[in-house]
Design an enzyme around this catalytic site. Structure first.
Site, PDB file in Angstrom:
ATOM      1  N   LYS A  35     -48.096 -11.771 -42.824  1.00 51.34           N
ATOM      2  CA  LYS A  35     -48.151 -10.602 -41.689  1.00 51.34           C
ATOM      3  C   LYS A  35     -48.370  -9.333 -42.036  1.00 51.34           C
ATOM      4  O   LYS A  35     -47.591  -8.579 -42.875  1.00 51.34           O
ATOM      5  CB  LYS A  35     -46.736 -10.683 -41.026  1.00 51.34           C
TER       6      LYS A  35
ATOM      7  N   LYS B 264     -36.843 -12.058 -45.481  1.00 54.30           N
ATOM      8  CA  LYS B 264     -37.033 -12.458 -46.830  1.00 54.30           C
ATOM      9  C   LYS B 264     -36.971 -11.460 -48.014  1.00 54.30           C
ATOM     10  O   LYS B 264     -38.011 -10.495 -47.942  1.00 54.30           O
ATOM     11  CB  LYS B 264     -38.583 -13.292 -47.114  1.00 54.30           C
TER      12      LYS B 264
ATOM     13  N   ASP C  89     -56.603   2.516 -40.262  1.00 53.51           N
ATOM     14  CA  ASP C  89     -57.307   3.611 -40.763  1.00 53.51           C
ATOM     15  C   ASP C  89     -56.962   3.770 -42.376  1.00 53.51           C
ATOM     16  O   ASP C  89     -57.286   4.907 -43.044  1.00 53.51           O
ATOM     17  CB  ASP C  89     -56.832   5.174 -40.263  1.00 53.51           C
TER      18      ASP C  89
ATOM     19  N   HIS D 119     -34.339 -14.437 -40.514  1.00 52.89           N
ATOM     20  CA  HIS D 119     -35.423 -14.662 -41.213  1.00 52.89           C
ATOM     21  C   HIS D 119     -36.065 -13.714 -42.066  1.00 52.89           C
ATOM     22  O   HIS D 119     -37.272 -14.051 -42.817  1.00 52.89           O
ATOM     23  CB  HIS D 119     -36.736 -14.644 -39.705  1.00 52.89           C
TER      24      HIS D 119
END
Length: 486
Positions: free
Chosen positions: A226, A406, A231, A404
């Site tokens: 993810k 980590k 830029d 969720h």
């Protein structure tokens, strides 16, 4: 005629056992962990045909011929780019804290570059904060936006991200979107791919699922990163998929998903950029290396800020890198070790490292969700609890939804955040990304988030755990045996 059928029968039996023997030999000759090899052999000998098909489909790491050739072809240019990057000495950290030095040395020797300094880093712990910040950054983008996600599911605030991304493309910003085929199947069935392409966004479906090619490439190999790059200066990464938890898996019975993301400004965006460029080239064959280091990094020169190392793992990247990094971090702990993960199915080495840390006096805590969206992982993870509790590890079961996030925090100084779960798929199979941060200020921020998780969790009581029903123990051991395959 009877003789003919007899010969055919004997040939079939011979071929059947020859196939089993061949696959058995292949498993034994492959350099793999003993528990994994034993699990595969058990499946093959209990359910031979099913086991053989399963092994040929999922038992070995097949990237696919075309992707493997692209991965091999890209490394010479990537190596030259890294050599040029190393000439920009002003962005690299010259020293690290005592607890972080072993891990940063490992990363430098295995990946070729040291951690980069001068980064501004913000920890985002709610989906609303993350998506709203992302929309603002997209609206300010001038040159390019690159994104990769495992899951993109339309709905809620995610649609605002999609609209802002299409608006950016229409005003001339070069936008690329790389999404995993299996994780983002709802996205690819929606009108959004066509809408985005019409707006000028390059949308690529990574690792397409095709049952007719299941023996040519491992189907459960997934793009689990993810990353957002804007830029070549602003970057995001962490555990959050591009989903609004108010609309995501509401029927799973685990509550809303709880995630964390890191928003960064600085030269770390360039090191994340080379990871994205590699993923893009492996999937499309097109080379999009980040801008030359001198042009891209000089504005980032700062003496203050966070020191960050990026670890990219998966096929085509340094083997066992994230596994080695986690082991190094655990063994470096002297006072405290806190780990959060939704899926806890560790390797034997990692399990022993965690237990050893507790046994030598380190205050070790593991935070996992009480409820899990994976029934198999839920039972398999419970099989490790007894050994952890006996070693003195504190296990917290989060009750405020599906945790969720980590993260790993070592001695309040060394932090690891990203996409890696403490399970076999993340450690050995999927494309993953991890940030390693050597900074006590960020460590304090992460500790505050972890303390909040603990406040919303129940501490697992060892005596009560030992009184659980027999059928629980049997189920745990059954799934534990197959844990190397999860």
């Amino acid at each position: 005629m009877t003789t003919f059928y007899t010969v055919i029968s004997w040939l079939s039996v011979f071929g059947y056992w020859l196939l089993i023997a061949g696959v058995t030999l292949r498993i034994l000759m492959k350099r793999r962990a003993v528990p994994s090899a034993m699990a595969w052999l058990l499946i093959i000998y209990i359910l031979p045909l099913v086991g053989i098909i399963a092994y040929l489909s999922f038992g070995e790491l097949h990237l696919g011929k075309r992707r493997a050739e692209r991965a091999k072809a890209m490394w010479p240019s990537t190596a030259r780019w890294l050599s040029e990057l190393k000439e920009c000495q002003h962005i690299f950290a010259n020293s690290n804290s005592e607890v972080a030095s072993p891990l940063f040395q490992l990363c430098e020797r295995r990946q070729g570059i040291n951690g980069v300094k001068g980064n501004q880093l913000q920890l985002l712990t709610t989906t609303d904060d993350t998506l709203k910040a992302l929309v603002r950054d997209i609206e300010l983008a001038r040159h390019n936006i690159e994104m990769v996600f495992y899951i993109w599911q339309p709905g809620g605030l995610v649609d605002q991200v999609a609209e802002s991304l299409m608006a950016a493309a229409r005003r001339g910003v070069h936008c690329r979107l790389l999404l995993d085929s299996a994780g983002s199947k709802q996205f690819f069935r929606s009108p959004y791919p066509a809408m985005m392409r019409n707006a000028g966004i390059e949308v690529v479906e990574a690792l397409k699922v095709n049952v007719f090619r299941m023996f040519l490439r491992r189907m459960d190999l997934r793009q689990h990163r993810k990353i957002v790059l804007i830029d070549n200066y602003v970057a995001y990464t962490g555990s959050m998929n591009m989903v609004d938890p108010r609309f995501f898996k509401q029927d799973a019975g685990v509550g809303q998903w709880i995630d964390m993301m890191a928003r960064m400004e600085g030269p770390v965006a360039t090191t994340l950029g080379i990871v994205y460029a590699c993923d893009w080239e492996i999937e499309t064959g097109k080379r999009i290396l980040p801008p030359p280091p001198d042009a891209n990094i000089m504005p980032f020169e700062e003496e203050t800020g966070h020191t960050i190392q990026v670890i990219a793992s998966g096929p085509g990247f340094p083997e066992e890198m994230i596994h080695q990094a986690l082991l190094t971090a655990v063994y470096a702990a002297r006072e405290q070790l806190i780990m959060t993960t939704p899926y806890f199915v560790p390797s034997d080495d990692l399990l022993h490292a965690i237990c050893t840390a507790a046994q030598r006096g380190v205050d070790v805590s593991i935070i996992v969700p009480r409820e899990n969206d994976s029934m198999m992982v839920r039972w398999a993870s419970r099989a490790f609890f007894t050994e952890l509790l006996n070693a003195g590890v504190k296990i917290y079961q989060f009750e405020g939804g599906l945790l969720h996030s980590k993260s790993v925090l070592v001695d309040g100084q060394l932090s690891l955040v990203g996409t890696v779960n403490l399970d076999m798929r993340s450690l050995w199979l999927n494309f993953e990304i991890t940030l390693v941060i050597d900074d006590d200020g960020f460590g304090a921020d992460l500790a505050q988030v972890q303390d909040d998780y603990i406040a919303r969790s129940a501490l697992l009581d060892g005596e009560r755990w030992n009184k659980r029903p027999l059928w629980h123990r049997v189920t745990e051991r059954l799934f534990y045996f197959f844990s190397p395959l999860l």
